[in-house]
Scaffold this active site. Structure first.
Site, PDB file in Angstrom:
ATOM      1  N   SER A 167       0.810  -1.220   0.000  1.00  0.00           N
ATOM      2  CA  SER A 167       0.000   0.000   0.000  1.00  0.00           C
ATOM      3  C   SER A 167       0.841   1.266   0.000  1.00  0.00           C
ATOM      4  O   SER A 167       0.361   2.337  -0.401  1.00  0.00           O
ATOM      5  CB  SER A 167      -0.946   0.002   1.206  1.00  0.00           C
TER       6      SER A 167
ATOM      7  N   ASP B 114      -2.408   6.414  11.633  1.00  0.00           N
ATOM      8  CA  ASP B 114      -1.649   5.925  10.477  1.00  0.00           C
ATOM      9  C   ASP B 114      -0.360   6.733  10.373  1.00  0.00           C
ATOM     10  O   ASP B 114      -0.350   7.862   9.873  1.00  0.00           O
ATOM     11  CB  ASP B 114      -2.461   6.067   9.195  1.00  0.00           C
TER      12      ASP B 114
ATOM     13  N   HIS C  99       1.685   5.471   6.111  1.00  0.00           N
ATOM     14  CA  HIS C  99       1.427   6.075   4.808  1.00  0.00           C
ATOM     15  C   HIS C  99       1.638   7.584   4.887  1.00  0.00           C
ATOM     16  O   HIS C  99       1.985   8.115   5.935  1.00  0.00           O
ATOM     17  CB  HIS C  99       0.011   5.727   4.352  1.00  0.00           C
TER      18      HIS C  99
END
Length: 409
Positions: A137, A380, A383
């Site tokens: 990802s 998060d 990312h």
């Protein structure tokens, strides 16, 4: 008009420097070091966006990846409003992030200037070609940044999406350019163990087998960007043929725990060897993007770890003997081997060495601003926000692709 008196010219120069000092200093009465002054003046220095003339030689001979972040008044080339393809989990402003200073920095190599990404020039460069990001990802995060930048010039067609939204294909018809993300956890074949009908979180990894989810598309590709790492931080049993040769986080006294570095290194090696040996492939350039660090502080992802900084770290604040840097070094060793061996077969291998730059950017993650309704309370810190520091990866990408093409021609 006659020549201006030297005294007048000297006074004019002093006045301009003083004005710049006042404008660009947060505290004009505070003493400024030479390094700080260089950073302030770099803000107003025009930044090239293309490679022409002497710039080619400068980029060819420059270490693009050793440098520091400097203020940049131009900010991002796109916004979360102008780019309609930003996924909601990376749309940090949409989910309530208020600070914007993290957008006002650019990467400055120590030996040269890194040209700003130019979407028009990039699309002309890749016209008629296919480029794929192969990885997890975070690789997709990179592709999504590139998609936003290119969309400034041409609106792409969403050509394909699989049932799990992992493999995506975008097409730019005006330039006959195809952009892809080929999703893979480990680059090599791996499957999760199922216990009593439920996922166990334990994986079996076959170091000698390439994941067909990406390798089947390889023959059609012209440019490849490979990356991997974050899926290796979990219980894994390592297989070579039919034998278990080791593990990661297995807590099994009868099996050697090699840690994350060994299987990551072997997976990168297997992927690069597969590309080198692929006789029906036409890949012009293969790049490996090095490890992208996470920045959890005061805990891990599931123990309250956060990433709520709002500005970059200086190089002196970064631990260059960290585990992240060790993983990057292992990747670099494999890239160098592939570069030497691939060169004998006319295949080019290179690197997007983002680790140093991104170790300094704990301010660039979504943190709490990612809108995941199934994992509320979790941050998060893996990312990257779009727009955000991750966009520099495409500054690197354009410079490196142009450099590799120059070395071929």
């Amino acid at each position: 008009m006659g020549m201006l008196p030297p005294l007048f010219l000297s006074s004019l120069v002093v006045t301009v420097i003083f004005i710049l000092f006042i404008l660009y200093s947060s505290n004009p009465l505070k003493a400024m070091s030479k390094h700080d002054l260089d950073q302030r003046l770099a803000v107003i220095k025009p930044l090239s966006s293309t490679f022409q003339g002497d710039d080619d030689d400068e980029i060819l001979n420059c270490d693009l990846f050793k440098g520091h972040w400097i203020p940049d008044l131009e900010g991002s080339q796109y916004t979360n409003s102008s780019c309609t393809t930003i996924p909601t989990s990376k749309n940090c402003f949409y989910h309530g992030r208020k600070d914007t200073d993290f957008l006002n920095w650019r990467w400055k190599p120590d030996q040269c200037d890194l040209p700003r990404f130019d979407p028009k020039t990039f699309l002309e460069f890749v016209q008629g070609k296919k480029l794929a990001f192969i990885g997890d990802s975070v690789a997709r995060n990179h592709m999504e940044s590139l998609l936003c930048l290119l969309s400034k010039v041409e609106t792409p067609k969403d050509q394909y999406k699989d049932s799990e939204d992992r493999k995506r294909i975008w097409y730019f018809p005006d330039h006959d350019f195809t952009l892809m993300i080929l999703w893979t956890k480990f680059l090599v074949a791996g499957e999760e163990r199922v216990v009593n009908g439920s996922s166990s979180g334990i994986f079996d990894l076959h170091l000698d087998k390439i994941d067909e989810e990406w390798s089947r598309d390889l023959p059609a590709l012209d440019y490849v960007i490979i990356s991997d790492a974050h899926w290796f931080f979990r219980p894994i049993y390592l297989h070579d043929g039919t034998n278990v040769v080791g593990c990661v986080y297995c807590n099994n006294p009868n099996v050697t725990d090699y840690g994350v570095g060994f299987p990551l290194k072997m997976a990168i090696r297997s992927a690069l060897n597969h590309i080198k040996r692929c006789k029906k492939c036409k890949v012009r350039v293969t790049l490996v993007r090095t490890f992208s660090p996470a920045h959890f502080e005061n805990g891990t992802w599931n123990t309250g770890g956060r990433c709520n900084r709002t500005s970059p770290l200086s190089e002196g604040e970064v631990n260059m003997s960290s585990n992240e840097w060790e993983l990057r070094s292992l990747q670099m060793e494999e890239i160098e081997k592939a570069r030497i061996e691939g060169g004998k077969k006319g295949k080019r291998f290179g690197v997007l060495d983002v680790t140093r730059a991104m170790l300094m950017r704990p301010d660039g993650h979504p943190g709490e601003f990612w809108g995941n309704k199934w994992m509320k309370g979790f941050n998060d810190c893996v990312h990257w926000c779009l727009p955000g520091p991750v966009d520099v990866w495409n500054d690197f990408l354009m410079a490196v692709l142009r450099r590799e093409a120059a070395l071929v021609s």
